[in-house]
Design a protein around this motif. Structure first.
Motif, PDB file in Angstrom:
ATOM      1  N   PHE A 156      88.887  89.413  13.557  1.00 40.58           N
ATOM      2  CA  PHE A 156      88.480  89.406  14.965  1.00 40.58           C
ATOM      3  C   PHE A 156      87.325  88.464  15.300  1.00 40.58           C
ATOM      4  CE2 PHE A 156      90.048  93.705  13.890  1.00 40.58           C
ATOM      5  CZ  PHE A 156      91.216  93.666  14.624  1.00 40.58           C
ATOM      6  N   GLY A 157      86.900  87.635  14.351  1.00 37.37           N
ATOM      7  CA  GLY A 157      85.738  86.776  14.563  1.00 37.37           C
ATOM      8  C   GLY A 157      85.853  85.843  15.753  1.00 37.37           C
ATOM      9  N   LYS A 158      86.988  85.172  15.887  1.00 38.93           N
ATOM     10  CA  LYS A 158      87.152  84.229  16.993  1.00 38.93           C
ATOM     11  C   LYS A 158      87.185  84.957  18.340  1.00 38.93           C
ATOM     12  CE  LYS A 158      90.081  80.530  18.829  1.00 38.93           C
ATOM     13  NZ  LYS A 158      89.340  80.618  20.040  1.00 38.93           N
ATOM     14  N   VAL A 159      87.961  86.031  18.408  1.00 40.03           N
ATOM     15  CA  VAL A 159      88.041  86.798  19.659  1.00 40.03           C
ATOM     16  C   VAL A 159      86.676  87.381  20.007  1.00 40.03           C
ATOM     17  CG1 VAL A 159      89.122  88.774  20.815  1.00 40.03           C
ATOM     18  CG2 VAL A 159      90.474  87.337  19.273  1.00 40.03           C
ATOM     19  N   TRP A 160      85.982  87.927  19.007  1.00 41.36           N
ATOM     20  CA  TRP A 160      84.660  88.509  19.238  1.00 41.36           C
ATOM     21  C   TRP A 160      83.700  87.453  19.776  1.00 41.36           C
ATOM     22  CZ3 TRP A 160      79.686  87.844  17.302  1.00 41.36           C
ATOM     23  CH2 TRP A 160      78.786  88.868  17.577  1.00 41.36           C
ATOM     24  N   ASP A 180      84.499  84.621  21.323  1.00 47.34           N
ATOM     25  CA  ASP A 180      84.938  84.244  22.671  1.00 47.34           C
ATOM     26  C   ASP A 180      84.515  85.287  23.700  1.00 47.34           C
ATOM     27  OD1 ASP A 180      86.123  81.988  21.584  1.00 47.34           O
ATOM     28  OD2 ASP A 180      88.175  82.794  21.691  1.00 47.34           O
ATOM     29  N   GLU A 181      84.663  86.561  23.363  1.00 52.98           N
ATOM     30  CA  GLU A 181      84.304  87.645  24.292  1.00 52.98           C
ATOM     31  C   GLU A 181      82.791  87.723  24.521  1.00 52.98           C
ATOM     32  OE1 GLU A 181      86.428  89.736  26.121  1.00 52.98           O
ATOM     33  OE2 GLU A 181      87.824  88.200  25.404  1.00 52.98           O
ATOM     34  N   ASN A 182      82.021  87.156  23.608  1.00 54.73           N
ATOM     35  CA  ASN A 182      80.563  87.109  23.750  1.00 54.73           C
ATOM     36  C   ASN A 182      80.099  85.809  24.386  1.00 54.73           C
ATOM     37  OD1 ASN A 182      79.107  89.488  22.818  1.00 54.73           O
ATOM     38  ND2 ASN A 182      80.192  89.148  20.895  1.00 54.73           N
ATOM     39  N   GLY A 207      81.141  82.728  23.522  1.00 56.04           N
ATOM     40  CA  GLY A 207      81.325  81.584  22.643  1.00 56.04           C
ATOM     41  C   GLY A 207      80.063  80.899  22.191  1.00 56.04           C
ATOM     42  N   VAL A 208      78.924  81.499  22.469  1.00 53.35           N
ATOM     43  CA  VAL A 208      77.647  80.889  22.092  1.00 53.35           C
ATOM     44  C   VAL A 208      77.070  81.658  20.909  1.00 53.35           C
ATOM     45  CG1 VAL A 208      75.319  80.325  22.885  1.00 53.35           C
ATOM     46  CG2 VAL A 208      77.240  80.239  24.480  1.00 53.35           C
ATOM     47  N   PRO A 209      76.770  80.962  19.796  1.00 46.10           N
ATOM     48  CA  PRO A 209      76.153  81.666  18.665  1.00 46.10           C
ATOM     49  C   PRO A 209      74.803  82.262  19.067  1.00 46.10           C
ATOM     50  CG  PRO A 209      76.780  79.419  18.064  1.00 46.10           C
ATOM     51  CD  PRO A 209      76.968  79.558  19.542  1.00 46.10           C
ATOM     52  N   HIS A 210      74.543  83.435  18.557  1.00 45.62           N
ATOM     53  CA  HIS A 210      73.275  84.089  18.854  1.00 45.62           C
ATOM     54  C   HIS A 210      72.201  83.562  17.908  1.00 45.62           C
ATOM     55  CE1 HIS A 210      75.118  86.854  21.651  1.00 45.62           C
ATOM     56  NE2 HIS A 210      76.107  86.973  20.793  1.00 45.62           N
ATOM     57  N   PRO A 211      71.013  83.253  18.457  1.00 39.36           N
ATOM     58  CA  PRO A 211      69.955  82.729  17.592  1.00 39.36           C
ATOM     59  C   PRO A 211      69.411  83.800  16.655  1.00 39.36           C
ATOM     60  CG  PRO A 211      69.096  83.136  19.794  1.00 39.36           C
ATOM     61  CD  PRO A 211      70.591  83.410  19.832  1.00 39.36           C
ATOM     62  N   GLY A 212      68.826  83.370  15.598  1.00 40.62           N
ATOM     63  CA  GLY A 212      68.218  84.287  14.651  1.00 40.62           C
ATOM     64  C   GLY A 212      68.463  83.799  13.244  1.00 40.62           C
ATOM     65  N   HIS A 213      67.459  83.919  12.435  1.00 42.48           N
ATOM     66  CA  HIS A 213      67.586  83.489  11.042  1.00 42.48           C
ATOM     67  C   HIS A 213      68.518  84.453  10.319  1.00 42.48           C
ATOM     68  CE1 HIS A 213      66.576  82.515   6.919  1.00 42.48           C
ATOM     69  NE2 HIS A 213      66.103  81.364   7.386  1.00 42.48           N
ATOM     70  N   PRO A 214      69.525  83.935   9.600  1.00 42.20           N
ATOM     71  CA  PRO A 214      70.494  84.819   8.936  1.00 42.20           C
ATOM     72  C   PRO A 214      69.850  85.835   7.992  1.00 42.20           C
ATOM     73  CG  PRO A 214      71.263  82.557   8.885  1.00 42.20           C
ATOM     74  CD  PRO A 214      69.865  82.529   9.438  1.00 42.20           C
ATOM     75  N   ASN A 273      77.248 101.508  27.499  1.00 42.14           N
ATOM     76  CA  ASN A 273      76.445 100.288  27.616  1.00 42.14           C
ATOM     77  C   ASN A 273      77.293  99.099  28.050  1.00 42.14           C
ATOM     78  OD1 ASN A 273      74.263 101.757  26.768  1.00 42.14           O
ATOM     79  ND2 ASN A 273      74.197 100.892  24.723  1.00 42.14           N
ATOM     80  N   TYR A 274      78.495  98.987  27.494  1.00 45.08           N
ATOM     81  CA  TYR A 274      79.358  97.851  27.824  1.00 45.08           C
ATOM     82  C   TYR A 274      79.783  97.892  29.286  1.00 45.08           C
ATOM     83  CZ  TYR A 274      79.852  96.298  22.962  1.00 45.08           C
ATOM     84  OH  TYR A 274      79.613  95.814  21.713  1.00 45.08           O
ATOM     85  N   GLN A 275      79.969  99.081  29.850  1.00 44.25           N
ATOM     86  CA  GLN A 275      80.311  99.177  31.269  1.00 44.25           C
ATOM     87  C   GLN A 275      79.189  98.627  32.143  1.00 44.25           C
ATOM     88  OE1 GLN A 275      83.342 100.165  32.771  1.00 44.25           O
ATOM     89  NE2 GLN A 275      83.763  99.653  30.633  1.00 44.25           N
ATOM     90  N   PHE A 276      77.967  99.019  31.852  1.00 46.98           N
ATOM     91  CA  PHE A 276      76.836  98.543  32.641  1.00 46.98           C
ATOM     92  C   PHE A 276      76.567  97.060  32.421  1.00 46.98           C
ATOM     93  CE2 PHE A 276      75.973 103.073  33.018  1.00 46.98           C
ATOM     94  CZ  PHE A 276      75.613 103.155  34.345  1.00 46.98           C
ATOM     95  N   ALA A 277      76.856  96.558  31.237  1.00 42.57           N
ATOM     96  CA  ALA A 277      76.625  95.142  30.923  1.00 42.57           C
ATOM     97  C   ALA A 277      77.827  94.273  31.307  1.00 42.57           C
ATOM     98  CB  ALA A 277      76.326  94.979  29.431  1.00 42.57           C
ATOM     99  N   GLN A 278      78.885  94.904  31.852  1.00 48.62           N
ATOM    100  CA  GLN A 278      80.089  94.175  32.262  1.00 48.62           C
ATOM    101  C   GLN A 278      80.748  93.450  31.087  1.00 48.62           C
ATOM    102  OE1 GLN A 278      81.145  93.839  35.793  1.00 48.62           O
ATOM    103  NE2 GLN A 278      79.818  95.600  35.983  1.00 48.62           N
ATOM    104  N   ARG A 279      80.714  94.075  29.912  1.00 44.81           N
ATOM    105  CA  ARG A 279      81.368  93.500  28.737  1.00 44.81           C
ATOM    106  C   ARG A 279      82.820  93.959  28.707  1.00 44.81           C
ATOM    107  NH1 ARG A 279      77.293  93.580  23.755  1.00 44.81           N
ATOM    108  NH2 ARG A 279      77.686  91.349  23.641  1.00 44.81           N
ATOM    109  N   SER A 280      83.654  93.194  28.043  1.00 47.20           N
ATOM    110  CA  SER A 280      85.096  93.435  28.096  1.00 47.20           C
ATOM    111  C   SER A 280      85.539  94.629  27.250  1.00 47.20           C
ATOM    112  CB  SER A 280      85.849  92.187  27.636  1.00 47.20           C
ATOM    113  OG  SER A 280      85.740  92.025  26.239  1.00 47.20           O
ATOM    114  N   PHE A 281      86.672  95.170  27.646  1.00 42.96           N
ATOM    115  CA  PHE A 281      87.304  96.250  26.890  1.00 42.96           C
ATOM    116  C   PHE A 281      87.702  95.749  25.506  1.00 42.96           C
ATOM    117  CE2 PHE A 281      91.173  98.750  25.825  1.00 42.96           C
ATOM    118  CZ  PHE A 281      90.577  99.996  25.714  1.00 42.96           C
ATOM    119  N   LYS A 282      88.135  94.502  25.422  1.00 45.05           N
ATOM    120  CA  LYS A 282      88.519  93.901  24.146  1.00 45.05           C
ATOM    121  C   LYS A 282      87.327  93.877  23.189  1.00 45.05           C
ATOM    122  CE  LYS A 282      91.206  90.379  24.701  1.00 45.05           C
ATOM    123  NZ  LYS A 282      91.720  89.003  24.903  1.00 45.05           N
ATOM    124  N   LEU A 283      86.155  93.516  23.712  1.00 46.98           N
ATOM    125  CA  LEU A 283      84.955  93.494  22.880  1.00 46.98           C
ATOM    126  C   LEU A 283      84.610  94.904  22.415  1.00 46.98           C
ATOM    127  CD1 LEU A 283      82.727  91.718  21.685  1.00 46.98           C
ATOM    128  CD2 LEU A 283      81.410  92.127  23.764  1.00 46.98           C
TER     129      LEU A 283
END
Length: 126
Positions: free
Chosen positions: A26-30, A32-34, A36-43, A93-103
Motif C-alpha cells: 500500500f505504499g504508493k496509494v498511502w 498518494d492519499e497523503n 504525495g509529499v514525503p514527510h520531513p524528519g530524520h529516519p 480524526n480522519y473525518q475532522f481532517a478530511q482524510r480519505s476513507f482509503k487512507l
C-alpha cells in the motif's frame, strides 16, 4: 509477560509495517492519499520514536491479554483493540481532517493487524 516477548512483538510490527507501507502493498496509494509529499524528519528519529511507541503499545497489550493467552482470546483482543479502539479513533480524526476513507483503510488495517500480530506473538511465546 517477559520483556523479550514484548520486544519481539514490537519488532514484529516494524516487519509488518515495512511490508504494509512498501510499494509491494500500500505504499504508493498511502503516499498518494497523503498528498504525495514525503514527510520531513530524520529516519533515525522517526524509527526510534516509532519503536518507543511500539514498545509502549506491546506492553499495554500484554497487560490486556495476560501472561499466557489462549489463541482465540489473543487474536480477538487484537481485533478489538486494533479496529475498535485504534481504528475507530483514527476514523474520528480522519473525518475532522478530511482524510480519505482509503487512507483510513490502510492505516486502520495496519494497526488492526499489528495488534493481532502482537496477540499471535504472545500466544506463540507463552
Amino acid at each position: 509477560m517477559a520483556i523479550w516477548v514484548i520486544v519481539l512483538a514490537a519488532v514484529s510490527s516494524f516487519v509488518l509495517g515495512g511490508l504494509w507501507y512498501s510499494p509491494l502493498l500500500f505504499g504508493k496509494v498511502w503516499n498518494d492519499e497523503n498528498g504525495g509529499v514525503p514527510h520531513p524528519g530524520h529516519p533515525a528519529r522517526v524509527f526510534g520514536v516509532s519503536l518507543v511507541f511500539s514498545l509502549l503499545a506491546a506492553t499495554c497489550f500484554a497487560h490486556l491479554v495476560g501472561p499466557a493467552p489462549e489463541l482465540h482470546h489473543a487474536l480477538h483482543m487484537g481485533l478489538l483493540v486494533g479496529l475498535g479502539l485504534v481504528g475507530a479513533s483514527f476514523a474520528i480524526n480522519y473525518q475532522f481532517a478530511q482524510r480519505s476513507f482509503k487512507l483510513w483503510l490502510i492505516d486502520g488495517g495496519y494497526h488492526t493487524l499489528q495488534f493481532m500480530l502482537f496477540g499471535l506473538v504472545f500466544w506463540l511465546c507463552s
